[in-house]
Design a protein around this motif. Structure first.
Motif, PDB file in Angstrom:
ATOM      1  N   TRP A  43       0.838  -1.199   0.000  1.00 32.14           N
ATOM      2  CA  TRP A  43       0.000   0.000   0.000  1.00 32.14           C
ATOM      3  C   TRP A  43       0.874   1.250   0.000  1.00 32.14           C
ATOM      4  O   TRP A  43       2.011   1.235   0.487  1.00 32.14           O
ATOM      5  CB  TRP A  43      -0.915   0.031   1.216  1.00 32.14           C
ATOM      6  N   THR A  44       0.355   2.330  -0.538  1.00 29.50           N
ATOM      7  CA  THR A  44       1.071   3.611  -0.540  1.00 29.50           C
ATOM      8  C   THR A  44       0.498   4.491   0.562  1.00 29.50           C
ATOM      9  O   THR A  44      -0.703   4.767   0.588  1.00 29.50           O
ATOM     10  CB  THR A  44       0.920   4.316  -1.900  1.00 29.50           C
ATOM     11  N   PHE A  63      -3.978   6.405   2.707  1.00 23.55           N
ATOM     12  CA  PHE A  63      -3.362   5.336   1.936  1.00 23.55           C
ATOM     13  C   PHE A  63      -4.099   5.118   0.624  1.00 23.55           C
ATOM     14  O   PHE A  63      -5.253   5.514   0.445  1.00 23.55           O
ATOM     15  CB  PHE A  63      -3.349   4.037   2.736  1.00 23.55           C
ATOM     16  N   GLN A  64      -3.396   4.464  -0.296  1.00 23.53           N
ATOM     17  CA  GLN A  64      -3.980   3.911  -1.507  1.00 23.53           C
ATOM     18  C   GLN A  64      -3.570   2.445  -1.572  1.00 23.53           C
ATOM     19  O   GLN A  64      -2.425   2.096  -1.262  1.00 23.53           O
ATOM     20  CB  GLN A  64      -3.508   4.656  -2.758  1.00 23.53           C
ATOM     21  N   ALA A  65      -4.524   1.576  -1.945  1.00 25.58           N
ATOM     22  CA  ALA A  65      -4.272   0.136  -1.947  1.00 25.58           C
ATOM     23  C   ALA A  65      -4.643  -0.460  -3.298  1.00 25.58           C
ATOM     24  O   ALA A  65      -5.641  -0.055  -3.896  1.00 25.58           O
ATOM     25  CB  ALA A  65      -5.074  -0.536  -0.841  1.00 25.58           C
ATOM     26  N   PRO A  69     -11.961  -2.078  -1.570  1.00 29.48           N
ATOM     27  CA  PRO A  69     -12.184  -1.713  -0.168  1.00 29.48           C
ATOM     28  C   PRO A  69     -12.521  -2.894   0.723  1.00 29.48           C
ATOM     29  O   PRO A  69     -12.070  -2.952   1.877  1.00 29.48           O
ATOM     30  CB  PRO A  69     -13.346  -0.714  -0.255  1.00 29.48           C
ATOM     31  N   ALA A  70     -13.297  -3.860   0.221  1.00 29.87           N
ATOM     32  CA  ALA A  70     -13.643  -5.024   1.039  1.00 29.87           C
ATOM     33  C   ALA A  70     -12.398  -5.836   1.401  1.00 29.87           C
ATOM     34  O   ALA A  70     -12.212  -6.249   2.555  1.00 29.87           O
ATOM     35  CB  ALA A  70     -14.656  -5.902   0.306  1.00 29.87           C
ATOM     36  N   ASP A  71     -11.520  -6.060   0.419  1.00 27.00           N
ATOM     37  CA  ASP A  71     -10.284  -6.804   0.690  1.00 27.00           C
ATOM     38  C   ASP A  71      -9.367  -5.981   1.590  1.00 27.00           C
ATOM     39  O   ASP A  71      -8.711  -6.530   2.493  1.00 27.00           O
ATOM     40  CB  ASP A  71      -9.591  -7.146  -0.623  1.00 27.00           C
ATOM     41  N   ALA A  72      -9.315  -4.671   1.353  1.00 24.28           N
ATOM     42  CA  ALA A  72      -8.485  -3.810   2.199  1.00 24.28           C
ATOM     43  C   ALA A  72      -8.972  -3.844   3.648  1.00 24.28           C
ATOM     44  O   ALA A  72      -8.171  -3.856   4.584  1.00 24.28           O
ATOM     45  CB  ALA A  72      -8.504  -2.376   1.669  1.00 24.28           C
ATOM     46  N   ALA A  73     -10.292  -3.871   3.843  1.00 19.66           N
ATOM     47  CA  ALA A  73     -10.843  -3.942   5.197  1.00 19.66           C
ATOM     48  C   ALA A  73     -10.449  -5.252   5.871  1.00 19.66           C
ATOM     49  O   ALA A  73     -10.124  -5.282   7.067  1.00 19.66           O
ATOM     50  CB  ALA A  73     -12.361  -3.791   5.148  1.00 19.66           C
ATOM     51  N   GLY A 118      -8.174   5.372   1.350  1.00 16.15           N
ATOM     52  CA  GLY A 118      -8.869   5.713   2.571  1.00 16.15           C
ATOM     53  C   GLY A 118      -7.957   6.301   3.622  1.00 16.15           C
ATOM     54  O   GLY A 118      -6.841   6.753   3.337  1.00 16.15           O
ATOM     55  N   THR A 119      -8.443   6.270   4.855  1.00 22.26           N
ATOM     56  CA  THR A 119      -7.762   6.878   5.987  1.00 22.26           C
ATOM     57  C   THR A 119      -7.866   5.967   7.194  1.00 22.26           C
ATOM     58  O   THR A 119      -8.915   5.362   7.433  1.00 22.26           O
ATOM     59  CB  THR A 119      -8.390   8.242   6.331  1.00 22.26           C
TER      60      THR A 119
END
Length: 248
Positions: A43-44, A63-65, A69-73, A118-119
């Motif tokens: 992630w950045t 961040f940017q991934a 969003p579901a996988d990031a969560a 997100g944040t």
């Protein structure tokens, strides 16, 4: 999504925010840094941004991934080690929240392109003596009858900044005109005018140029002030973001 995450309704989220600001938080151990988690290595990250509130401090990592969003969560939940225990869906935006060792955590994720962004935010306690003040009073620019709703100092490399919001009764044109008059009376000028040399003997007379109140304002010494308006039915939310000088 992890099965232990329970849904959180929007009204509950608002209540949780108020409880966060009112509840004591312990600061015995070092705060977890999500940017350093191995599972989130691709992630950045930017930040952190740090804001001092009365009795509390907010730290935010953006961040940017390269994942949804579901996988990031899911990855944030695993990396956080029980820091996130609640989940809220609001359209395409996912919100995670939870309390860990007395600290309050909140993460918001939204789709961006083929991935997500997100944040991640952290609210912890802050002793009054440790709070960093900006030395700037935004109330001088708020119109009569304005009610303060937010005030936070931001820790910047160039010194403390200040974020402040007011609820101003009346229409947007009336509130904006009052703010513009207060800014000009205190020798603030639109940043474009200062950059264009109006304040340093340029060809155009700034007093003859009409600028809107919203946007970037500046002083020759380098101070900057962002002004934002959010009209409502019978009032306007007015927000100031002050920096002693523009970041390099």
């Amino acid at each position: 999504m992890s099965p232990f995450l329970t849904p959180m309704h929007p009204s509950s989220m608002l209540l949780a925010v108020f409880l966060m600001c009112a509840s004591p938080a312990c600061g015995a151990s070092a705060a977890w840094n999500p940017a350093g988690a191995g599972i989130l290595a691709e992630w950045t990250w930017t930040g952190p941004q740090v804001f001092d509130l009365p009795g509390a401090q907010v730290r935010m990592h953006r961040f940017q991934a390269p994942v949804t969003p579901a996988d990031a969560a899911r990855r944030l939940t695993r990396a956080g080690n029980d820091r996130f225990s609640r989940l809220q869906f609001s359209g395409s935006v996912l919100t995670l929240s939870g309390v860990h060792e007395g600290r309050h955590w909140l993460a918001q994720l939204r789709p961006v392109g083929r991935g997500g962004a997100g944040t991640v935010g952290l609210l912890s306690s802050l002793e009054p003596a440790a709070r960093q003040e900006a030395g700037f009073d935004p109330a001088q620019f708020a119109p009569p009858g304005a009610r303060p709703i937010l005030r936070a100092s931001s820790r910047l490399a160039e010194g403390a900044g200040l974020l402040a919001s007011y609820l101003c009764p009346g229409s947007y044109p009336r509130v904006a005109a009052a703010v513009r008059a207060a800014l000009q009376a205190r020798h603030w000028q639109p940043a474009a005018a200062v950059a264009g040399g109006f304040a340093h003997g340029g060809q155009e007379d700034p007093s003859r140029v009409v600028f809107t109140a919203a946007g970037e304002w500046a002083q020759p010494g380098g101070a900057r002030l962002s002004v934002h308006f959010h009209p409502r039915a019978d009032a306007v939310v007015l927000t100031f973001w002050h920096r002693s000088k523009e970041p390099a």
